[in-house]
Design a protein around this motif. Structure first.
Motif, PDB file in Angstrom:
ATOM      1  N   MET A  73     -13.117  -4.956   5.252  1.00 15.66           N
ATOM      2  CA  MET A  73     -12.826  -5.441   3.906  1.00 15.66           C
ATOM      3  C   MET A  73     -11.342  -5.718   3.751  1.00 15.66           C
ATOM      4  O   MET A  73     -10.494  -4.958   4.205  1.00 15.66           O
ATOM      5  CB  MET A  73     -13.251  -4.400   2.876  1.00 15.66           C
ATOM      6  CG  MET A  73     -13.027  -4.835   1.458  1.00 15.66           C
ATOM      7  SD  MET A  73     -13.730  -3.609   0.357  1.00 15.66           S
ATOM      8  CE  MET A  73     -12.889  -3.997  -1.137  1.00 15.66           C
ATOM      9  N   ASP A  74     -11.067  -6.834   3.126  1.00 19.05           N
ATOM     10  CA  ASP A  74      -9.715  -7.173   2.685  1.00 19.05           C
ATOM     11  C   ASP A  74      -9.795  -7.173   1.163  1.00 19.05           C
ATOM     12  O   ASP A  74     -10.263  -8.136   0.563  1.00 19.05           O
ATOM     13  CB  ASP A  74      -9.291  -8.540   3.212  1.00 19.05           C
ATOM     14  CG  ASP A  74      -7.859  -8.898   2.842  1.00 19.05           C
ATOM     15  OD1 ASP A  74      -7.240  -8.142   2.075  1.00 19.05           O
ATOM     16  OD2 ASP A  74      -7.370  -9.928   3.320  1.00 19.05           O
ATOM     17  N   PRO A  75      -9.384  -6.087   0.501  1.00 22.37           N
ATOM     18  CA  PRO A  75      -9.576  -5.983  -0.939  1.00 22.37           C
ATOM     19  C   PRO A  75      -8.735  -6.941  -1.772  1.00 22.37           C
ATOM     20  O   PRO A  75      -9.044  -7.178  -2.930  1.00 22.37           O
ATOM     21  CB  PRO A  75      -9.216  -4.533  -1.256  1.00 22.37           C
ATOM     22  CG  PRO A  75      -8.397  -4.076  -0.111  1.00 22.37           C
ATOM     23  CD  PRO A  75      -8.800  -4.887   1.071  1.00 22.37           C
ATOM     24  N   ASN A  76      -7.681  -7.500  -1.188  1.00 20.28           N
ATOM     25  CA  ASN A  76      -6.856  -8.452  -1.924  1.00 20.28           C
ATOM     26  C   ASN A  76      -6.269  -9.454  -0.935  1.00 20.28           C
ATOM     27  O   ASN A  76      -5.219  -9.220  -0.348  1.00 20.28           O
ATOM     28  CB  ASN A  76      -5.751  -7.724  -2.696  1.00 20.28           C
ATOM     29  CG  ASN A  76      -5.017  -8.644  -3.641  1.00 20.28           C
ATOM     30  OD1 ASN A  76      -5.269  -9.847  -3.687  1.00 20.28           O
ATOM     31  ND2 ASN A  76      -4.098  -8.086  -4.397  1.00 20.28           N
ATOM     32  N   ARG A  77      -6.963 -10.580  -0.776  1.00 24.52           N
ATOM     33  CA  ARG A  77      -6.541 -11.572   0.215  1.00 24.52           C
ATOM     34  C   ARG A  77      -5.210 -12.228  -0.133  1.00 24.52           C
ATOM     35  O   ARG A  77      -4.548 -12.786   0.728  1.00 24.52           O
ATOM     36  CB  ARG A  77      -7.624 -12.645   0.357  1.00 24.52           C
ATOM     37  CG  ARG A  77      -8.893 -12.086   0.956  1.00 24.52           C
ATOM     38  CD  ARG A  77      -9.966 -13.109   1.049  1.00 24.52           C
ATOM     39  NE  ARG A  77      -9.602 -14.089   2.076  1.00 24.52           N
ATOM     40  CZ  ARG A  77     -10.248 -15.215   2.272  1.00 24.52           C
ATOM     41  NH1 ARG A  77     -11.283 -15.521   1.521  1.00 24.52           N
ATOM     42  NH2 ARG A  77      -9.879 -16.038   3.213  1.00 24.52           N
ATOM     43  N   ASP A  78      -4.818 -12.156  -1.381  1.00 19.43           N
ATOM     44  CA  ASP A  78      -3.573 -12.794  -1.812  1.00 19.43           C
ATOM     45  C   ASP A  78      -2.368 -11.863  -1.702  1.00 19.43           C
ATOM     46  O   ASP A  78      -1.253 -12.263  -1.995  1.00 19.43           O
ATOM     47  CB  ASP A  78      -3.707 -13.276  -3.263  1.00 19.43           C
ATOM     48  CG  ASP A  78      -4.800 -14.327  -3.397  1.00 19.43           C
ATOM     49  OD1 ASP A  78      -4.979 -15.117  -2.448  1.00 19.43           O
ATOM     50  OD2 ASP A  78      -5.479 -14.347  -4.435  1.00 19.43           O
ATOM     51  N   SER A  79      -2.585 -10.650  -1.264  1.00 24.08           N
ATOM     52  CA  SER A  79      -1.504  -9.680  -1.156  1.00 24.08           C
ATOM     53  C   SER A  79      -0.547 -10.061  -0.026  1.00 24.08           C
ATOM     54  O   SER A  79      -0.962 -10.516   1.034  1.00 24.08           O
ATOM     55  CB  SER A  79      -2.077  -8.289  -0.897  1.00 24.08           C
ATOM     56  OG  SER A  79      -1.035  -7.370  -0.683  1.00 24.08           O
ATOM     57  N   ILE A  80       0.728  -9.841  -0.249  1.00 28.04           N
ATOM     58  CA  ILE A  80       1.731 -10.116   0.780  1.00 28.04           C
ATOM     59  C   ILE A  80       1.647  -9.074   1.884  1.00 28.04           C
ATOM     60  O   ILE A  80       1.784  -9.383   3.056  1.00 28.04           O
ATOM     61  CB  ILE A  80       3.151 -10.130   0.156  1.00 28.04           C
ATOM     62  CG1 ILE A  80       3.258 -11.281  -0.824  1.00 28.04           C
ATOM     63  CG2 ILE A  80       4.206 -10.222   1.236  1.00 28.04           C
ATOM     64  CD1 ILE A  80       4.543 -11.284  -1.631  1.00 28.04           C
ATOM     65  N   THR A  81       1.397  -7.827   1.501  1.00 25.53           N
ATOM     66  CA  THR A  81       1.288  -6.765   2.497  1.00 25.53           C
ATOM     67  C   THR A  81      -0.133  -6.715   3.052  1.00 25.53           C
ATOM     68  O   THR A  81      -1.083  -7.148   2.409  1.00 25.53           O
ATOM     69  CB  THR A  81       1.632  -5.400   1.872  1.00 25.53           C
ATOM     70  OG1 THR A  81       0.708  -5.142   0.805  1.00 25.53           O
ATOM     71  CG2 THR A  81       3.049  -5.385   1.352  1.00 25.53           C
ATOM     72  N   SER A  82      -0.273  -6.186   4.230  1.00 26.87           N
ATOM     73  CA  SER A  82      -1.575  -6.062   4.872  1.00 26.87           C
ATOM     74  C   SER A  82      -2.332  -4.880   4.280  1.00 26.87           C
ATOM     75  O   SER A  82      -1.821  -3.763   4.246  1.00 26.87           O
ATOM     76  CB  SER A  82      -1.391  -5.883   6.375  1.00 26.87           C
ATOM     77  OG  SER A  82      -2.643  -5.798   6.987  1.00 26.87           O
ATOM     78  N   ASP A  83      -3.535  -5.127   3.799  1.00 28.46           N
ATOM     79  CA  ASP A  83      -4.337  -4.050   3.227  1.00 28.46           C
ATOM     80  C   ASP A  83      -5.771  -4.071   3.772  1.00 28.46           C
ATOM     81  O   ASP A  83      -6.706  -3.671   3.094  1.00 28.46           O
ATOM     82  CB  ASP A  83      -4.326  -4.102   1.707  1.00 28.46           C
ATOM     83  CG  ASP A  83      -4.817  -5.430   1.150  1.00 28.46           C
ATOM     84  OD1 ASP A  83      -5.102  -6.348   1.943  1.00 28.46           O
ATOM     85  OD2 ASP A  83      -4.932  -5.551  -0.079  1.00 28.46           O
ATOM     86  N   LEU A  84      -5.934  -4.531   5.002  1.00 31.51           N
ATOM     87  CA  LEU A  84      -7.254  -4.579   5.614  1.00 31.51           C
ATOM     88  C   LEU A  84      -7.778  -3.173   5.869  1.00 31.51           C
ATOM     89  O   LEU A  84      -7.016  -2.265   6.198  1.00 31.51           O
ATOM     90  CB  LEU A  84      -7.202  -5.332   6.944  1.00 31.51           C
ATOM     91  CG  LEU A  84      -6.744  -6.782   6.893  1.00 31.51           C
ATOM     92  CD1 LEU A  84      -6.644  -7.347   8.295  1.00 31.51           C
ATOM     93  CD2 LEU A  84      -7.694  -7.607   6.056  1.00 31.51           C
ATOM     94  N   ARG A  85      -9.089  -3.026   5.717  1.00 34.90           N
ATOM     95  CA  ARG A  85      -9.739  -1.751   5.984  1.00 34.90           C
ATOM     96  C   ARG A  85     -10.982  -2.005   6.825  1.00 34.90           C
ATOM     97  O   ARG A  85     -11.739  -2.925   6.539  1.00 34.90           O
ATOM     98  CB  ARG A  85     -10.142  -1.069   4.687  1.00 34.90           C
ATOM     99  CG  ARG A  85      -8.972  -0.710   3.828  1.00 34.90           C
ATOM    100  CD  ARG A  85      -9.408  -0.018   2.557  1.00 34.90           C
ATOM    101  NE  ARG A  85      -8.244   0.200   1.732  1.00 34.90           N
ATOM    102  CZ  ARG A  85      -8.134  -0.206   0.473  1.00 34.90           C
ATOM    103  NH1 ARG A  85      -9.127  -0.828  -0.104  1.00 34.90           N
ATOM    104  NH2 ARG A  85      -7.040   0.030  -0.205  1.00 34.90           N
TER     105      ARG A  85
END
Length: 131
Positions: A73-85
């Motif tokens: 899951m990528d909870p926020n695809r527009d985020s500048i930082t990587s937040d993949l889980r």
């Protein structure tokens, strides 16, 4: 503000001791707390993307099942930082009397890039008795 997301098709298959299942992105987002059970958003504007799939096999028919699950899951695809889980889980279940009496255990490795690229191992065990 209404959150927009793409719902994935739910899949459930059970053939001769084998089973497979996929969950919708909406279910995953509810599980992660982005969408509440009432369908309201948390107030954050997100463009999320992800999937969840699992399969299992009855090694000893009606008694011993092995299963594996993978979610991403990528909870926020527009985020500048990587937040993949992502999460990989292996499970074993032993059914003494169908689902009335069973033992289950699983091991999960969760990789979360939003928290300094951490890997967490989770070990779970469960006994179930229905009467």
């Amino acid at each position: 503000m209404k959150m927009k997301y793409v719902a994935l098709v739910c899949l459930s298959i059970a053939l001769a001791g084998q089973s497979a299942q996929a969950r919708s992105l909406e279910d995953i987002l509810k599980e992660k707390g982005v969408i509440t059970e009432e369908g309201k958003t948390s107030g954050r504007l997100l463009r999320a993307h992800g999937f969840y799939a699992q399969t299992g096999y009855l090694v000893i028919p009606k008694h011993l099942e092995l299963a594996i699950r993978y979610s991403w899951m990528d909870p926020n695809r527009d985020s500048i930082t990587s937040d993949l889980r992502s999460e990989l889980t292996g499970a074993i279940s032993y059914y003494f009397d169908r689902h009335n009496l069973k033992l289950q255990g699983d091991i999960s490795n969760t990789h979360d890039q939003s928290t300094s690229f951490s890997d967490d191992m989770t070990y779970r065990g469960q006994a179930q008795l229905l009467f």
